[in-house]
Scaffold this active site. Sequence first.
Site, PDB file in Angstrom:
ATOM      1  N   ASP A  42      40.383  41.641  29.506  1.00  0.00           N
ATOM      2  CA  ASP A  42      41.606  42.395  29.778  1.00  0.00           C
ATOM      3  C   ASP A  42      41.916  43.378  28.646  1.00  0.00           C
ATOM      4  O   ASP A  42      41.562  43.139  27.496  1.00  0.00           O
ATOM      5  CB  ASP A  42      42.770  41.398  29.958  1.00  0.00           C
ATOM      6  N   GLY A  43      42.592  44.461  29.004  1.00  0.00           N
ATOM      7  CA  GLY A  43      43.066  45.412  27.993  1.00  0.00           C
ATOM      8  C   GLY A  43      42.328  46.740  27.957  1.00  0.00           C
ATOM      9  O   GLY A  43      42.580  47.556  27.064  1.00  0.00           O
ATOM     10  N   ASN A  44      41.463  46.977  28.932  1.00  0.00           N
ATOM     11  CA  ASN A  44      40.727  48.257  28.956  1.00  0.00           C
ATOM     12  C   ASN A  44      41.681  49.448  29.084  1.00  0.00           C
ATOM     13  O   ASN A  44      41.497  50.478  28.432  1.00  0.00           O
ATOM     14  CB  ASN A  44      39.764  48.302  30.146  1.00  0.00           C
TER      15      ASN A  44
ATOM     16  N   ARG B 283      44.864  49.703  28.267  1.00  0.00           N
ATOM     17  CA  ARG B 283      45.648  49.934  27.041  1.00  0.00           C
ATOM     18  C   ARG B 283      44.776  50.505  25.924  1.00  0.00           C
ATOM     19  O   ARG B 283      45.221  51.307  25.121  1.00  0.00           O
ATOM     20  CB  ARG B 283      46.320  48.617  26.595  1.00  0.00           C
TER      21      ARG B 283
ATOM     22  N   HIS C 249      37.566  51.350  30.870  1.00  0.00           N
ATOM     23  CA  HIS C 249      36.656  50.481  31.627  1.00  0.00           C
ATOM     24  C   HIS C 249      35.207  50.739  31.214  1.00  0.00           C
ATOM     25  O   HIS C 249      34.408  49.815  31.113  1.00  0.00           O
ATOM     26  CB  HIS C 249      36.830  50.695  33.137  1.00  0.00           C
TER      27      HIS C 249
ATOM     28  N   SER D 141      39.715  41.469  40.210  1.00  0.00           N
ATOM     29  CA  SER D 141      40.396  40.405  40.964  1.00  0.00           C
ATOM     30  C   SER D 141      40.742  40.880  42.374  1.00  0.00           C
ATOM     31  O   SER D 141      40.753  42.088  42.655  1.00  0.00           O
ATOM     32  CB  SER D 141      41.684  39.995  40.237  1.00  0.00           C
ATOM     33  N   THR D 142      41.043  39.924  43.237  1.00  0.00           N
ATOM     34  CA  THR D 142      41.463  40.290  44.599  1.00  0.00           C
ATOM     35  C   THR D 142      42.744  41.133  44.552  1.00  0.00           C
ATOM     36  O   THR D 142      42.990  41.923  45.454  1.00  0.00           O
ATOM     37  CB  THR D 142      41.705  39.029  45.467  1.00  0.00           C
ATOM     38  N   GLU D 143      43.522  40.964  43.495  1.00  0.00           N
ATOM     39  CA  GLU D 143      44.763  41.747  43.358  1.00  0.00           C
ATOM     40  C   GLU D 143      44.501  43.155  42.825  1.00  0.00           C
ATOM     41  O   GLU D 143      45.326  44.058  43.008  1.00  0.00           O
ATOM     42  CB  GLU D 143      45.749  41.035  42.416  1.00  0.00           C
TER      43      GLU D 143
ATOM     44  N   TRP E  10      42.637  45.351  43.933  1.00  0.00           N
ATOM     45  CA  TRP E  10      42.563  46.359  45.008  1.00  0.00           C
ATOM     46  C   TRP E  10      43.864  47.142  45.109  1.00  0.00           C
ATOM     47  O   TRP E  10      43.894  48.239  45.662  1.00  0.00           O
ATOM     48  CB  TRP E  10      42.283  45.699  46.370  1.00  0.00           C
TER      49      TRP E  10
ATOM     50  N   LEU F 123      20.282  32.087  30.816  1.00  0.00           N
ATOM     51  CA  LEU F 123      21.747  32.149  30.922  1.00  0.00           C
ATOM     52  C   LEU F 123      22.120  32.474  32.368  1.00  0.00           C
ATOM     53  O   LEU F 123      21.543  33.385  32.965  1.00  0.00           O
ATOM     54  CB  LEU F 123      22.289  33.266  30.012  1.00  0.00           C
TER      55      LEU F 123
ATOM     56  N   ARG G 146      40.849  34.887  26.907  1.00  0.00           N
ATOM     57  CA  ARG G 146      41.516  36.053  27.494  1.00  0.00           C
ATOM     58  C   ARG G 146      41.870  37.010  26.376  1.00  0.00           C
ATOM     59  O   ARG G 146      42.548  36.643  25.414  1.00  0.00           O
ATOM     60  CB  ARG G 146      42.775  35.681  28.276  1.00  0.00           C
TER      61      ARG G 146
HETATM   62  C1  IPE Z   1      42.978  40.079  35.270  1.00  0.00           C
HETATM   63  O1  IPE Z   1      43.558  41.148  34.617  1.00  0.00           O
HETATM   64  C2  IPE Z   1      41.808  40.548  36.073  1.00  0.00           C
HETATM   65  C3  IPE Z   1      40.657  41.001  35.303  1.00  0.00           C
HETATM   66  C4  IPE Z   1      40.527  41.025  34.003  1.00  0.00           C
HETATM   67  C5  IPE Z   1      39.551  41.440  36.102  1.00  0.00           C
HETATM   68  P1  IPE Z   1      44.787  41.956  35.218  1.00  0.00           P
HETATM   69  O2  IPE Z   1      45.101  43.003  34.238  1.00  0.00           O
HETATM   70  O3  IPE Z   1      44.488  42.376  36.595  1.00  0.00           O
HETATM   71  O4  IPE Z   1      45.926  40.829  35.269  1.00  0.00           O
HETATM   72  P2  IPE Z   1      47.494  40.958  35.227  1.00  0.00           P
HETATM   73  O5  IPE Z   1      47.903  41.934  36.298  1.00  0.00           O
HETATM   74  O6  IPE Z   1      47.860  41.456  33.876  1.00  0.00           O
HETATM   75  O7  IPE Z   1      48.000  39.574  35.462  1.00  0.00           O
HETATM   76  C1  IPE Z   2      40.908  44.700  32.572  1.00  0.00           C
HETATM   77  O1  IPE Z   2      41.578  45.739  31.968  1.00  0.00           O
HETATM   78  C2  IPE Z   2      39.888  45.164  33.586  1.00  0.00           C
HETATM   79  C3  IPE Z   2      40.341  45.038  34.975  1.00  0.00           C
HETATM   80  C4  IPE Z   2      41.383  44.393  35.380  1.00  0.00           C
HETATM   81  C5  IPE Z   2      39.509  45.677  35.977  1.00  0.00           C
HETATM   82  P1  IPE Z   2      42.898  46.341  32.588  1.00  0.00           P
HETATM   83  O2  IPE Z   2      42.537  47.483  33.472  1.00  0.00           O
HETATM   84  O3  IPE Z   2      43.722  45.301  33.241  1.00  0.00           O
HETATM   85  O4  IPE Z   2      43.617  46.884  31.290  1.00  0.00           O
HETATM   86  P2  IPE Z   2      45.156  46.818  30.953  1.00  0.00           P
HETATM   87  O5  IPE Z   2      45.588  45.402  31.118  1.00  0.00           O
HETATM   88  O6  IPE Z   2      45.827  47.732  31.922  1.00  0.00           O
HETATM   89  O7  IPE Z   2      45.240  47.293  29.549  1.00  0.00           O
HETATM   90 MG    MG Z   3      45.139  44.038  32.555  1.00  0.00          MG
END
Ligand code: IPE
Ligand code: IPE
Ligand code: MG
Length: 233
Positions: A17-19, A21, A34, A62-64, A66, A128, A181
């Site tokens: 997570d955090g790409n 930002r 990304h 994630s499914t969300e 989309w 792996l 995470r």
């Molecule tokens: C979780 O991150 C999904 C992935 C890293 C693929 P999200 O950025 O989608 O999660 P929320 O919305 O902060 O909970």
């Molecule tokens: C995680 O990074 C990758 C995916 C969920 C695809 P985010 O895109 O959620 O990055 P933030 O959380 O917005 O920084």
């Molecule tokens: Mg995120």
Amino acid sequence: MTSTELKIPAHIAIIMDGNGRWAAARGLPRLEGHRAGTENLRQIIRACVELGVKYLTLYAFSTENWGRPKEEVNGLLTILESVIDHELNELNAEGVRIVHVGRLEAMPKKIRQKVCHSMEKTRNNEKLVLNIAWNYGGRDEIVCALQEIVKAGIPAEKINEEVITQHLFTHGSPDPDLIIRTSGEMRVSNFLIWQSAYAEWYFTPTLWPDFNKEELKKAIDNYSHRKRRFGKL
Ligand code: IPE
Ligand code: IPE
Ligand code: MG
């Protein structure tokens, strides 16, 4: 604790997570984040192979997810495709077995075929197991498992935890020992909700594109000091 004393988790799962930002902090479009996050994958996968981790599960979409703008979703699909195109041979040569976890149906046909090809090509590799969670949701996975169990005609009294586990997308991988995470968020976001029952969690403020081998070692070192009890004494 020196690295020789590290207790290496058999299965590490990562919520990358955090790409977005990371990109925003540099005034770049989210997709650049990304891309940077994808570049980073190589060293983390390699480090896992070197350290002797046997299973690595990466939450990539994630499914969300989309529900994000179409441009970002399409960009993420393109990134997945190019990772397969450019990394498959090397991953295969390194003994990495690729497994997709999630629902394939919703993905465009061309990408679906590439994902299936990568699984087929690497199926006998043993160094792996790399589970790629793409179009993955923990709740969706349980729904899918129940559908399969009903379709298989398994009677109610035969359904137990083992049967459900065997019907999850992750069947064949043991439960994760350590879930990492990045980006400072401290939530599950629908990841491995069944399998994480006794996982150890590690949260770091580091954004995914900056998470490197040293950070991975720090997480494993932290894990090494945990006392896992599994409800017992
Ligand atoms: C979780 O991150 C999904 C992935 C890293 C693929 P999200 O950025 O989608 O999660 P929320 O919305 O902060 O909970
Ligand atoms: C995680 O990074 C990758 C995916 C969920 C695809 P985010 O895109 O959620 O990055 P933030 O959380 O917005 O920084
Ligand atoms: Mg995120």
